[in-house]
Enzyme design. Sequence first.
Site, PDB file in Angstrom:
ATOM      1  N   ASN A 217      -4.355   6.140  -9.004  1.00 19.15           N
ATOM      2  CA  ASN A 217      -4.122   4.696  -8.844  1.00 19.15           C
ATOM      3  C   ASN A 217      -5.401   4.079  -8.298  1.00 19.15           C
ATOM      4  O   ASN A 217      -5.717   4.252  -7.120  1.00 19.15           O
ATOM      5  CB  ASN A 217      -2.944   4.463  -7.878  1.00 19.15           C
ATOM      6  CG  ASN A 217      -2.743   2.982  -7.565  1.00 19.15           C
ATOM      7  OD1 ASN A 217      -3.277   2.115  -8.246  1.00 19.15           O
ATOM      8  ND2 ASN A 217      -1.967   2.701  -6.532  1.00 19.15           N
ATOM      9  N   TRP A 218      -6.122   3.386  -9.184  1.00 21.63           N
ATOM     10  CA  TRP A 218      -7.405   2.805  -8.769  1.00 21.63           C
ATOM     11  C   TRP A 218      -7.230   1.527  -7.942  1.00 21.63           C
ATOM     12  O   TRP A 218      -8.186   1.028  -7.393  1.00 21.63           O
ATOM     13  CB  TRP A 218      -8.239   2.478 -10.002  1.00 21.63           C
ATOM     14  CG  TRP A 218      -8.974   3.642 -10.573  1.00 21.63           C
ATOM     15  CD1 TRP A 218      -8.982   4.936 -10.112  1.00 21.63           C
ATOM     16  CD2 TRP A 218      -9.833   3.622 -11.718  1.00 21.63           C
ATOM     17  NE1 TRP A 218      -9.791   5.712 -10.899  1.00 21.63           N
ATOM     18  CE2 TRP A 218     -10.326   4.944 -11.888  1.00 21.63           C
ATOM     19  CE3 TRP A 218     -10.228   2.637 -12.625  1.00 21.63           C
ATOM     20  CZ2 TRP A 218     -11.206   5.279 -12.920  1.00 21.63           C
ATOM     21  CZ3 TRP A 218     -11.102   2.965 -13.651  1.00 21.63           C
ATOM     22  CH2 TRP A 218     -11.578   4.277 -13.798  1.00 21.63           C
TER      23      TRP A 218
ATOM     24  N   GLU B  43       6.381   7.645  -1.317  1.00 19.20           N
ATOM     25  CA  GLU B  43       5.104   7.255  -0.726  1.00 19.20           C
ATOM     26  C   GLU B  43       5.312   6.731   0.694  1.00 19.20           C
ATOM     27  O   GLU B  43       5.485   5.523   0.896  1.00 19.20           O
ATOM     28  CB  GLU B  43       4.468   6.146  -1.571  1.00 19.20           C
ATOM     29  CG  GLU B  43       3.993   6.608  -2.922  1.00 19.20           C
ATOM     30  CD  GLU B  43       2.620   6.031  -3.226  1.00 19.20           C
ATOM     31  OE1 GLU B  43       1.701   6.813  -3.442  1.00 19.20           O
ATOM     32  OE2 GLU B  43       2.473   4.806  -3.205  1.00 19.20           O
TER      33      GLU B  43
ATOM     34  N   GLY C 185      -3.628   6.119   2.390  1.00 23.18           N
ATOM     35  CA  GLY C 185      -4.987   5.724   2.744  1.00 23.18           C
ATOM     36  C   GLY C 185      -5.421   6.098   4.142  1.00 23.18           C
ATOM     37  O   GLY C 185      -6.429   5.591   4.643  1.00 23.18           O
TER      38      GLY C 185
ATOM     39  N   HIS D 237       4.882  -0.642  -5.703  1.00 19.91           N
ATOM     40  CA  HIS D 237       3.977  -0.061  -4.699  1.00 19.91           C
ATOM     41  C   HIS D 237       4.112  -0.860  -3.400  1.00 19.91           C
ATOM     42  O   HIS D 237       4.282  -2.076  -3.419  1.00 19.91           O
ATOM     43  CB  HIS D 237       2.535  -0.101  -5.213  1.00 19.91           C
ATOM     44  CG  HIS D 237       1.613   0.754  -4.390  1.00 19.91           C
ATOM     45  ND1 HIS D 237       1.117   0.346  -3.172  1.00 19.91           N
ATOM     46  CD2 HIS D 237       1.123   2.010  -4.607  1.00 19.91           C
ATOM     47  CE1 HIS D 237       0.357   1.310  -2.680  1.00 19.91           C
ATOM     48  NE2 HIS D 237       0.350   2.327  -3.528  1.00 19.91           N
TER      49      HIS D 237
HETATM   50  C1  PEP Z   1      -1.404   5.025  -2.859  1.00 16.85           C
HETATM   51  O1  PEP Z   1      -1.873   3.970  -2.466  1.00 16.85           O
HETATM   52  O2  PEP Z   1      -0.462   5.032  -3.636  1.00 16.85           O
HETATM   53  C2  PEP Z   1      -1.984   6.265  -2.367  1.00 16.85           C
HETATM   54  C3  PEP Z   1      -1.319   7.378  -2.573  1.00 16.85           C
HETATM   55  O3  PEP Z   1      -3.184   6.166  -1.741  1.00 16.85           O
HETATM   56  P1  PEP Z   1      -3.995   7.331  -0.990  1.00 16.85           P
HETATM   57  O4  PEP Z   1      -4.096   8.493  -1.906  1.00 16.85           O
HETATM   58  O5  PEP Z   1      -5.319   6.716  -0.688  1.00 16.85           O
HETATM   59  O6  PEP Z   1      -3.221   7.658   0.247  1.00 16.85           O
END
Ligand code: PEP
Length: 230
Positions: free
Chosen positions: A7-8, A154, A160, A95
């Site tokens: 996921n950019w 998530e 992050g 998200h």
């Molecule tokens: C996300 O934002 O969905 C995510 C998994 O980010 P990260 O890998 O940076 O935790």
Amino acid sequence: MKYVIGNWKSNQNITESLIWLDQLAALHPKFSTETTIILCLPFTDIASFNHKIADLGLPIISGSQNVSHLPPGKHTGEITANMLGELVSYCIVGHSERRREFGESSEMVAQKARLLLENSITPIVCLDTPYMDEQIKAMFNFDVDVSRCFFVYEPIDAIGTGKPIDPIDANHITSQIGFLTDNSAPVLYGGSISSDNAAAFTNQNRIDGVLVGTDSLEPTLFASIITSLS
Ligand code: PEP
């Protein structure tokens, strides 16, 4: 089958996205027929990215990160599922950043999922525990066929931060998501995934893959994740 979804977010213009692909190809990551790689891009990158993955012969499938909750019509600026149907096979919905920054509700996410399925795009539905039950209930209320969706657990505190949760704890929640969705769909984990920890998550019995934010932006890191799961 296991899945790695990048996921950019709101990063990379067209030129940068094509350079990223060249760099990834040059790294020769170890692709496996047992692992599907999906990269969710900004809308603006998708068409040229698709041409380039075909030219390079890379086993990567493109996705988008959002879609309108409305059908085609007078909705200035909206990108509809009908438009995306010619470009992508997957689309992230719900998200936590969209819930937080754009006020998206579980009902809107369910509407999006429904429109995506009507256009043969697989919704990748992001969930966290505070609204997991509500979101899944909304999917059933909107007659979304959950067996045609992907779900991703998530936990917001793990996104992050460089601090993933324990894979065993993640497996516990993904099992719950599986139970709530009739064990009919893949359930993934996302939150601070790197090449050091990806396999520890995918080795869990109810984690079908990983969603990667930060480490999908850097070709060397994303290539290492792909190779670590091959
Ligand atoms: C996300 O934002 O969905 C995510 C998994 O980010 P990260 O890998 O940076 O935790």
